[in-house]
Design a protein around this motif. Structure first.
Motif, PDB file in Angstrom:
ATOM      1  N   GLY A  28     -19.916  30.186 -19.130  1.00 22.29           N
ATOM      2  CA  GLY A  28     -20.513  30.993 -18.081  1.00 22.29           C
ATOM      3  C   GLY A  28     -21.969  31.331 -18.324  1.00 22.29           C
ATOM      4  N   SER A  29     -22.490  32.203 -17.478  1.00 21.57           N
ATOM      5  CA  SER A  29     -23.891  32.600 -17.566  1.00 21.57           C
ATOM      6  C   SER A  29     -24.008  34.101 -17.347  1.00 21.57           C
ATOM      7  CB  SER A  29     -24.728  31.857 -16.512  1.00 21.57           C
ATOM      8  OG  SER A  29     -24.282  32.160 -15.210  1.00 21.57           O
ATOM      9  N   VAL A  30     -25.167  34.646 -17.702  1.00 24.13           N
ATOM     10  CA  VAL A  30     -25.395  36.081 -17.553  1.00 24.13           C
ATOM     11  C   VAL A  30     -26.858  36.328 -17.231  1.00 24.13           C
ATOM     12  CG1 VAL A  30     -25.707  36.321 -20.050  1.00 24.13           C
ATOM     13  CG2 VAL A  30     -25.184  38.343 -18.679  1.00 24.13           C
ATOM     14  N   GLU A  31     -27.111  37.220 -16.282  1.00 26.68           N
ATOM     15  CA  GLU A  31     -28.463  37.667 -15.964  1.00 26.68           C
ATOM     16  C   GLU A  31     -28.744  38.940 -16.762  1.00 26.68           C
ATOM     17  OE1 GLU A  31     -29.166  38.038 -11.759  1.00 26.68           O
ATOM     18  OE2 GLU A  31     -27.838  36.352 -11.310  1.00 26.68           O
ATOM     19  N   ILE A  32     -29.984  39.090 -17.202  1.00 30.63           N
ATOM     20  CA  ILE A  32     -30.353  40.218 -18.054  1.00 30.63           C
ATOM     21  C   ILE A  32     -31.616  40.884 -17.527  1.00 30.63           C
ATOM     22  CG2 ILE A  32     -30.875  40.958 -20.405  1.00 30.63           C
ATOM     23  CD1 ILE A  32     -29.842  38.189 -21.320  1.00 30.63           C
ATOM     24  N   VAL A  33     -31.601  42.217 -17.522  1.00 32.37           N
ATOM     25  CA  VAL A  33     -32.791  43.007 -17.250  1.00 32.37           C
ATOM     26  C   VAL A  33     -32.850  44.096 -18.313  1.00 32.37           C
ATOM     27  CG1 VAL A  33     -33.994  44.532 -15.640  1.00 32.37           C
ATOM     28  CG2 VAL A  33     -32.645  42.601 -14.761  1.00 32.37           C
ATOM     29  N   LYS A  34     -34.015  44.272 -18.925  1.00 36.35           N
ATOM     30  CA  LYS A  34     -34.182  45.304 -19.952  1.00 36.35           C
ATOM     31  C   LYS A  34     -35.512  46.003 -19.723  1.00 36.35           C
ATOM     32  CE  LYS A  34     -34.220  45.877 -25.000  1.00 36.35           C
ATOM     33  NZ  LYS A  34     -35.650  46.143 -25.284  1.00 36.35           N
ATOM     34  N   GLN A  35     -35.463  47.326 -19.674  1.00 35.68           N
ATOM     35  CA  GLN A  35     -36.667  48.144 -19.581  1.00 35.68           C
ATOM     36  C   GLN A  35     -36.592  49.198 -20.670  1.00 35.68           C
ATOM     37  OE1 GLN A  35     -39.525  48.366 -17.298  1.00 35.68           O
ATOM     38  NE2 GLN A  35     -38.983  46.207 -17.105  1.00 35.68           N
ATOM     39  N   GLY A  36     -37.415  49.037 -21.698  1.00 37.68           N
ATOM     40  CA  GLY A  36     -37.368  49.983 -22.805  1.00 37.68           C
ATOM     41  C   GLY A  36     -36.013  49.940 -23.487  1.00 37.68           C
ATOM     42  N   ASP A  37     -35.320  51.083 -23.523  1.00 41.08           N
ATOM     43  CA  ASP A  37     -34.013  51.120 -24.175  1.00 41.08           C
ATOM     44  C   ASP A  37     -32.854  51.053 -23.180  1.00 41.08           C
ATOM     45  OD1 ASP A  37     -34.212  53.594 -23.002  1.00 41.08           O
ATOM     46  OD2 ASP A  37     -33.902  54.750 -24.835  1.00 41.08           O
ATOM     47  N   GLU A  38     -33.149  50.713 -21.925  1.00 46.03           N
ATOM     48  CA  GLU A  38     -32.098  50.528 -20.934  1.00 46.03           C
ATOM     49  C   GLU A  38     -31.841  49.042 -20.709  1.00 46.03           C
ATOM     50  OE1 GLU A  38     -31.603  53.456 -17.511  1.00 46.03           O
ATOM     51  OE2 GLU A  38     -33.774  53.405 -17.776  1.00 46.03           O
ATOM     52  N   VAL A  39     -30.550  48.677 -20.568  1.00 41.84           N
ATOM     53  CA  VAL A  39     -30.169  47.274 -20.419  1.00 41.84           C
ATOM     54  C   VAL A  39     -29.212  47.121 -19.248  1.00 41.84           C
ATOM     55  CG1 VAL A  39     -29.190  45.239 -21.561  1.00 41.84           C
ATOM     56  CG2 VAL A  39     -30.307  47.020 -22.930  1.00 41.84           C
ATOM     57  N   TRP A  40     -29.419  46.065 -18.460  1.00 36.81           N
ATOM     58  CA  TRP A  40     -28.499  45.672 -17.401  1.00 36.81           C
ATOM     59  C   TRP A  40     -28.116  44.214 -17.637  1.00 36.81           C
ATOM     60  CZ3 TRP A  40     -32.719  48.658 -16.814  1.00 36.81           C
ATOM     61  CH2 TRP A  40     -32.626  49.859 -16.078  1.00 36.81           C
ATOM     62  N   MET A  41     -26.832  43.905 -17.586  1.00 35.69           N
ATOM     63  CA  MET A  41     -26.407  42.520 -17.690  1.00 35.69           C
ATOM     64  C   MET A  41     -25.359  42.216 -16.627  1.00 35.69           C
ATOM     65  SD  MET A  41     -24.050  42.549 -21.162  1.00 35.69           S
ATOM     66  CE  MET A  41     -22.941  41.241 -20.625  1.00 35.69           C
ATOM     67  N   LYS A  42     -25.530  41.046 -15.954  1.00 35.55           N
ATOM     68  CA  LYS A  42     -24.597  40.663 -14.898  1.00 35.55           C
ATOM     69  C   LYS A  42     -23.988  39.303 -15.232  1.00 35.55           C
ATOM     70  CE  LYS A  42     -25.951  39.496 -10.666  1.00 35.55           C
ATOM     71  NZ  LYS A  42     -26.406  39.600  -9.247  1.00 35.55           N
ATOM     72  N   PRO A  43     -22.815  39.304 -15.862  1.00 42.79           N
ATOM     73  CA  PRO A  43     -22.153  38.042 -16.179  1.00 42.79           C
ATOM     74  C   PRO A  43     -21.463  37.455 -14.949  1.00 42.79           C
ATOM     75  CG  PRO A  43     -21.481  39.834 -17.669  1.00 42.79           C
ATOM     76  CD  PRO A  43     -22.160  40.454 -16.487  1.00 42.79           C
ATOM     77  N   ASP A  44     -21.299  36.130 -14.941  1.00 46.44           N
ATOM     78  CA  ASP A  44     -20.499  35.519 -13.889  1.00 46.44           C
ATOM     79  C   ASP A  44     -19.028  35.484 -14.332  1.00 46.44           C
ATOM     80  OD1 ASP A  44     -20.304  33.432 -15.703  1.00 46.44           O
ATOM     81  OD2 ASP A  44     -21.344  31.957 -14.448  1.00 46.44           O
ATOM     82  N   ALA A  45     -18.152  34.996 -13.473  1.00 47.15           N
ATOM     83  CA  ALA A  45     -16.719  35.015 -13.753  1.00 47.15           C
ATOM     84  C   ALA A  45     -16.368  34.198 -14.994  1.00 47.15           C
ATOM     85  CB  ALA A  45     -15.948  34.494 -12.539  1.00 47.15           C
ATOM     86  N   ASP A  46     -16.995  33.048 -15.168  1.00 47.03           N
ATOM     87  CA  ASP A  46     -16.697  32.206 -16.334  1.00 47.03           C
ATOM     88  C   ASP A  46     -17.065  32.903 -17.631  1.00 47.03           C
ATOM     89  OD1 ASP A  46     -15.659  30.123 -14.841  1.00 47.03           O
ATOM     90  OD2 ASP A  46     -17.566  29.030 -14.734  1.00 47.03           O
ATOM     91  N   PHE A  47     -18.152  33.666 -17.609  1.00 41.86           N
ATOM     92  CA  PHE A  47     -18.559  34.404 -18.800  1.00 41.86           C
ATOM     93  C   PHE A  47     -17.492  35.428 -19.185  1.00 41.86           C
ATOM     94  CE2 PHE A  47     -20.596  37.812 -21.113  1.00 41.86           C
ATOM     95  CZ  PHE A  47     -21.504  37.177 -21.950  1.00 41.86           C
ATOM     96  N   TRP A  48     -17.042  36.205 -18.190  1.00 46.63           N
ATOM     97  CA  TRP A  48     -16.017  37.210 -18.464  1.00 46.63           C
ATOM     98  C   TRP A  48     -14.748  36.563 -19.019  1.00 46.63           C
ATOM     99  CZ3 TRP A  48     -17.557  41.758 -19.232  1.00 46.63           C
ATOM    100  CH2 TRP A  48     -18.464  42.415 -18.399  1.00 46.63           C
ATOM    101  N   LYS A  49     -14.346  35.457 -18.425  1.00 45.16           N
ATOM    102  CA  LYS A  49     -13.108  34.796 -18.849  1.00 45.16           C
ATOM    103  C   LYS A  49     -13.229  34.249 -20.267  1.00 45.16           C
ATOM    104  CE  LYS A  49     -11.985  33.547 -14.080  1.00 45.16           C
ATOM    105  NZ  LYS A  49     -11.872  32.448 -13.091  1.00 45.16           N
ATOM    106  N   ALA A  50     -14.427  33.805 -20.636  1.00 43.99           N
ATOM    107  CA  ALA A  50     -14.634  33.267 -21.975  1.00 43.99           C
ATOM    108  C   ALA A  50     -14.728  34.369 -23.025  1.00 43.99           C
ATOM    109  CB  ALA A  50     -15.901  32.411 -22.014  1.00 43.99           C
ATOM    110  N   GLN A  51     -15.280  35.519 -22.638  1.00 43.78           N
ATOM    111  CA  GLN A  51     -15.524  36.585 -23.606  1.00 43.78           C
ATOM    112  C   GLN A  51     -14.358  37.555 -23.745  1.00 43.78           C
ATOM    113  OE1 GLN A  51     -18.184  36.639 -25.554  1.00 43.78           O
ATOM    114  NE2 GLN A  51     -19.108  34.869 -24.561  1.00 43.78           N
ATOM    115  N   VAL A  52     -13.581  37.701 -22.682  1.00 41.24           N
ATOM    116  CA  VAL A  52     -12.452  38.644 -22.705  1.00 41.24           C
ATOM    117  C   VAL A  52     -11.161  37.837 -22.766  1.00 41.24           C
ATOM    118  CG1 VAL A  52     -11.311  40.544 -21.528  1.00 41.24           C
ATOM    119  CG2 VAL A  52     -13.793  40.288 -21.363  1.00 41.24           C
TER     120      VAL A  52
END
Length: 251
Positions: free
Chosen positions: A89-113
């Protein structure tokens, strides 16, 4: 997850002080070009990097990225995406300072969980960012990957000592993405390695490759010192990482 991916790539692509460059003439020697390119990378305020890793081990791993596209700076800001090997799968990432946002796709979740829980988590957080801080254990790996300062420290500290080194020689001037560059070529442990450094000053590394022995890496650097986009996902697009942790605990 992808934690030290960039640091590992840096170590692999000839960015260590153990290098020995051949004195083969021209206005600058290969050593001088390599040293200036490294120095400019270490002092960059921001950079846009792209990684393509088609190495044998990476392509069969769901936890190592086969591609990354990241714009990042020394203030902890970053935006981009990465794609894992082995249909991870794939994941989008946004980081500003010490804040993080990540948006994984379905394949990423299935592979990681593990198990069917991955399908449930993928559906629950579909098209939404997981939001938290760089201190959160579940986001720290992504946060470390998206940190230019950490990357620069790894590059600066790699290769302390060692016996011998790779001899770099200058190739004929060519172009990479429209920029005139001088390839600096070397070979170590059966791997062909090339650094592409801009012909004009300031001499910057714009591309590095390593091929052979199951390794197939390409890393490019552009947009030195250009600001990283500052937009962050809205609250409606985001879910606190605590909700994800709770779902995993209750499963």
């Amino acid at each position: 997850m992808a934690g030290k991916a960039l640091a590992c790539v840096a170590a692999a692509l000839l960015l260590s002080p153990v290098l020995i460059a051949a004195d083969d003439g021209g206005d600058l020697t290969a050593r001088q070009l390599a040293d200036q390119a490294k120095d400019n990378l270490l002092h960059a305020k921001s950079v846009h990097l792209k990684l393509t890793d088609r190495s044998t081990d990476t392509r069969t791993s769901t936890t190592q990225p086969t591609s990354m596209d990241l714009a990042l700076d020394r203030h902890g800001n970053c935006v981009g995406s990465m794609e894992m090997g082995a249909h991870g799968g794939s994941v989008e990432i946004v980081k500003q300072g010490d804040e993080v946002w990540m948006k994984p796709d379905a394949d990423f979740w299935k592979a990681q969980v593990p198990g069917g829980q991955g399908d449930a988590v993928a559906e629950l957080f579909k098209n939404r960012y997981i939001h938290g801080s760089t201190s959160d254990a579940m986001l720290k790996g992504m946060a470390d990957t998206c940190d230019l300062t950490s990357f620069q420290k790894e590059v600066a500290g790699d290769g302390n000592g060692g016996n011998g080194g790779t001899t770099l020689t200058k190739g004929a001037e060519t172009t990479v993405d429209g920029a005139k560059v001088i390839p600096l070529k070397g070979k170590e442990d059966g791997k062909q390695e090339v650094l592409y450094v801009t012909s004009d000053s300031p001499h910057r590394l714009v591309k590095a490759t390593q091929h052979g022995g199951g390794t197939d890496l390409t890393l490019t650097f552009t947009d030195y010192d250009k600001p990283v986009p500052t937009a962050t996902p809205s609250a409606d697009e985001s879910v606190d990482v605590g909700k994800l942790e709770q779902e995993l605990q209750n499963a």
